[in-house]
Motif scaffolding. Structure first.
Motif, PDB file in Angstrom:
ATOM      1  N   ASN A 169     -18.736  -8.547  23.403  1.00 34.65           N
ATOM      2  CA  ASN A 169     -19.303  -7.447  24.196  1.00 34.65           C
ATOM      3  C   ASN A 169     -18.423  -6.206  24.102  1.00 34.65           C
ATOM      4  O   ASN A 169     -17.254  -6.236  24.498  1.00 34.65           O
ATOM      5  N   GLU A 170     -18.972  -5.152  23.566  1.00 34.37           N
ATOM      6  CA  GLU A 170     -18.302  -3.849  23.532  1.00 34.37           C
ATOM      7  C   GLU A 170     -19.309  -2.821  24.036  1.00 34.37           C
ATOM      8  O   GLU A 170     -20.171  -2.352  23.299  1.00 34.37           O
ATOM      9  N   PHE A 171     -19.206  -2.514  25.316  1.00 31.37           N
ATOM     10  CA  PHE A 171     -20.193  -1.657  25.960  1.00 31.37           C
ATOM     11  C   PHE A 171     -19.958  -0.190  25.635  1.00 31.37           C
ATOM     12  O   PHE A 171     -18.814   0.278  25.576  1.00 31.37           O
ATOM     13  N   ASP A 172     -21.062   0.522  25.445  1.00 33.14           N
ATOM     14  CA  ASP A 172     -21.002   1.959  25.220  1.00 33.14           C
ATOM     15  C   ASP A 172     -20.561   2.656  26.499  1.00 33.14           C
ATOM     16  O   ASP A 172     -20.969   2.263  27.610  1.00 33.14           O
ATOM     17  N   LEU A 173     -19.735   3.674  26.382  1.00 31.29           N
ATOM     18  CA  LEU A 173     -19.215   4.391  27.545  1.00 31.29           C
ATOM     19  C   LEU A 173     -20.330   4.924  28.428  1.00 31.29           C
ATOM     20  O   LEU A 173     -20.313   4.745  29.649  1.00 31.29           O
ATOM     21  N   SER A 174     -21.308   5.584  27.814  1.00 32.74           N
ATOM     22  CA  SER A 174     -22.405   6.162  28.591  1.00 32.74           C
ATOM     23  C   SER A 174     -23.233   5.079  29.274  1.00 32.74           C
ATOM     24  O   SER A 174     -23.730   5.276  30.392  1.00 32.74           O
ATOM     25  N   SER A 175     -23.381   3.922  28.630  1.00 29.26           N
ATOM     26  CA  SER A 175     -24.141   2.822  29.217  1.00 29.26           C
ATOM     27  C   SER A 175     -23.433   2.262  30.446  1.00 29.26           C
ATOM     28  O   SER A 175     -24.065   1.980  31.473  1.00 29.26           O
ATOM     29  N   PHE A 176     -22.124   2.113  30.355  1.00 25.94           N
ATOM     30  CA  PHE A 176     -21.360   1.592  31.488  1.00 25.94           C
ATOM     31  C   PHE A 176     -21.422   2.557  32.670  1.00 25.94           C
ATOM     32  O   PHE A 176     -21.669   2.145  33.810  1.00 25.94           O
ATOM     33  N   ILE A 177     -21.203   3.846  32.385  1.00 29.77           N
ATOM     34  CA  ILE A 177     -21.240   4.841  33.457  1.00 29.77           C
ATOM     35  C   ILE A 177     -22.633   4.902  34.071  1.00 29.77           C
ATOM     36  O   ILE A 177     -22.789   5.026  35.289  1.00 29.77           O
ATOM     37  N   SER A 178     -23.667   4.804  33.235  1.00 26.95           N
ATOM     38  CA  SER A 178     -25.044   4.836  33.730  1.00 26.95           C
ATOM     39  C   SER A 178     -25.319   3.667  34.673  1.00 26.95           C
ATOM     40  O   SER A 178     -26.033   3.820  35.669  1.00 26.95           O
ATOM     41  N   THR A 179     -24.746   2.500  34.376  1.00 26.72           N
ATOM     42  CA  THR A 179     -24.922   1.339  35.243  1.00 26.72           C
ATOM     43  C   THR A 179     -24.319   1.578  36.615  1.00 26.72           C
ATOM     44  O   THR A 179     -24.950   1.308  37.650  1.00 26.72           O
ATOM     45  N   VAL A 180     -23.098   2.104  36.637  1.00 29.53           N
ATOM     46  CA  VAL A 180     -22.433   2.399  37.911  1.00 29.53           C
ATOM     47  C   VAL A 180     -23.197   3.483  38.674  1.00 29.53           C
ATOM     48  O   VAL A 180     -23.446   3.363  39.878  1.00 29.53           O
ATOM     49  N   ARG A 181     -23.585   4.539  37.951  1.00 34.38           N
ATOM     50  CA  ARG A 181     -24.256   5.674  38.576  1.00 34.38           C
ATOM     51  C   ARG A 181     -25.628   5.291  39.123  1.00 34.38           C
ATOM     52  O   ARG A 181     -25.946   5.582  40.283  1.00 34.38           O
ATOM     53  N   SER A 182     -26.455   4.648  38.302  1.00 35.13           N
ATOM     54  CA  SER A 182     -27.812   4.323  38.719  1.00 35.13           C
ATOM     55  C   SER A 182     -27.826   3.313  39.863  1.00 35.13           C
ATOM     56  O   SER A 182     -28.643   3.431  40.788  1.00 35.13           O
ATOM     57  N   SER A 183     -26.922   2.329  39.820  1.00 33.74           N
ATOM     58  CA  SER A 183     -26.868   1.328  40.895  1.00 33.74           C
ATOM     59  C   SER A 183     -26.516   1.980  42.228  1.00 33.74           C
ATOM     60  O   SER A 183     -27.106   1.654  43.268  1.00 33.74           O
ATOM     61  N   SER A 184     -25.576   2.912  42.202  1.00 34.00           N
ATOM     62  CA  SER A 184     -25.115   3.550  43.439  1.00 34.00           C
ATOM     63  C   SER A 184     -26.144   4.536  43.987  1.00 34.00           C
ATOM     64  O   SER A 184     -26.513   4.482  45.173  1.00 34.00           O
ATOM     65  N   ILE A 185     -26.628   5.439  43.134  1.00 33.24           N
ATOM     66  CA  ILE A 185     -27.555   6.467  43.598  1.00 33.24           C
ATOM     67  C   ILE A 185     -28.906   5.864  43.961  1.00 33.24           C
ATOM     68  O   ILE A 185     -29.537   6.276  44.949  1.00 33.24           O
ATOM     69  N   ALA A 186     -29.374   4.876  43.183  1.00 32.05           N
ATOM     70  CA  ALA A 186     -30.646   4.229  43.500  1.00 32.05           C
ATOM     71  C   ALA A 186     -30.587   3.563  44.870  1.00 32.05           C
ATOM     72  O   ALA A 186     -31.529   3.668  45.670  1.00 32.05           O
ATOM     73  N   ALA A 187     -29.488   2.883  45.154  1.00 32.66           N
ATOM     74  CA  ALA A 187     -29.327   2.257  46.468  1.00 32.66           C
ATOM     75  C   ALA A 187     -29.286   3.309  47.570  1.00 32.66           C
ATOM     76  O   ALA A 187     -29.821   3.095  48.664  1.00 32.66           O
TER      77      ALA A 187
END
Length: 277
Positions: free
Chosen positions: A176-194
């Motif tokens: 697993n080598e996650f893309d930087l933008s993908s990782f940040i998007s996961t943190v961002r979308s989870s927080s703002i969506a909640a």
């Protein structure tokens, strides 16, 4: 001198659009100012906030590890030394773009109370004086719920998602080598969506005000709401039952609170109608 109220004229459609334009301009300026501040402190935001859920020292993992150990669950991923994945940047401007967009979204979160204030300033002229009086806590309540939702998304949804996806593999041949933008998007979308999900009581309050929602309707469709909540929990969390239940519980509580709020609004409206008779 004539009173100000007698001089006020009803605004035309174009006047409303012009008023809305200035509110949007103020909101944009506020986001840019807060985003600039966030960009200045980008080192702190990335190291201590964005990448914190990647470390096993994150409070949520420590808490879940303690619970797993307490109930005797062995071989849990919450007690591992580190995650078996790396974050990579595949593009030349990837890190700079990540800093810019992260600052903008951070600016939106920081400026949220002012955004709500501008929204309130736009709709409040269309309310009666007593409605404005009983809705003074709108900005405080909506801001509190939003920030509470962001914290829930960050400390609950985000770590559960990263823990599941970071440890999931289809084969040991694939790393697993996650893309930087993908990782940040996961943190961002989870927080703002909640954060937006936690605005449910505020939305129900206004829908009840205009007659689109009643406590009876919400109770009638409670079972359907339960199904929708579970579907929503499945969308914003990894596909394991535990994570979905953890996310679904506060949403169901918010739904019950919304029913109570709708009941109070309808009760006050009925009192007002009886008083005017």
């Amino acid at each position: 001198m004539a009173k100000k109220n007698s001089e006020e004229k009803e605004m035309s459609f174009l006047d409303h659009l012009e008023d809305l334009r200035w509110h949007l301009i103020r909101i944009t300026v506020a986001i840019l100012i807060c985003g600039t501040v966030a960009f200045i402190f980008s080192d702190f935001i990335f190291e201590d906030i964005i990448f914190a859920p990647k470390r096993m020292s994150f409070p949520t993992y420590q808490w879940l590890c303690d619970i797993s150990t307490m109930v005797g669950i062995e071989d849990t991923t919450f007690c591992a030394a580190e995650f078996p994945f790396k974050i990579q940047n595949p593009s030349v401007s990837g890190q700079f773009s990540a800093a810019i967009w992260t600052s903008i979204f951070a600016g939106f979160i920081l400026a949220f109370p002012y955004i709500i204030y501008q929204f309130w300033k736009f709709i409040s002229p269309g309310l009666h004086a007593n409605e404005r009086k009983h809705s003074r806590g709108f900005i405080l309540a909506s801001s509190f719920l939003f920030f509470l939702g962001v914290l829930f998304g960050y400390y609950v949804v985000t770590p559960l998602t990263i823990n599941f996806l970071g440890n999931f593999i289809v084969s040991t041949e694939v790393s697993n080598e996650f893309d930087l933008s993908s990782f940040i998007s996961t943190v961002r979308s989870s927080s703002i969506a909640a954060g937006f999900i936690f605005e449910l009581p505020i939305v129900v309050f206004f829908l009840t005000k205009i007659g689109l929602v009643t406590p009876k309707i919400m109770r009638k469709y409670r079972k359907f709401a339960l199904v929708l909540v579970l579907i929503l929990a499945a969308i914003i969390t990894p596909p394991d039952v535990t994570s979905q239940v953890i996310v679904a519980i506060p949403i169901l509580i918010l739904y019950q609170v919304s029913i109570y709020i709708s009941k109070v609004v309808v009760k006050n409206q009925n009192k007002k109608q009886k008083a005017n008779v």
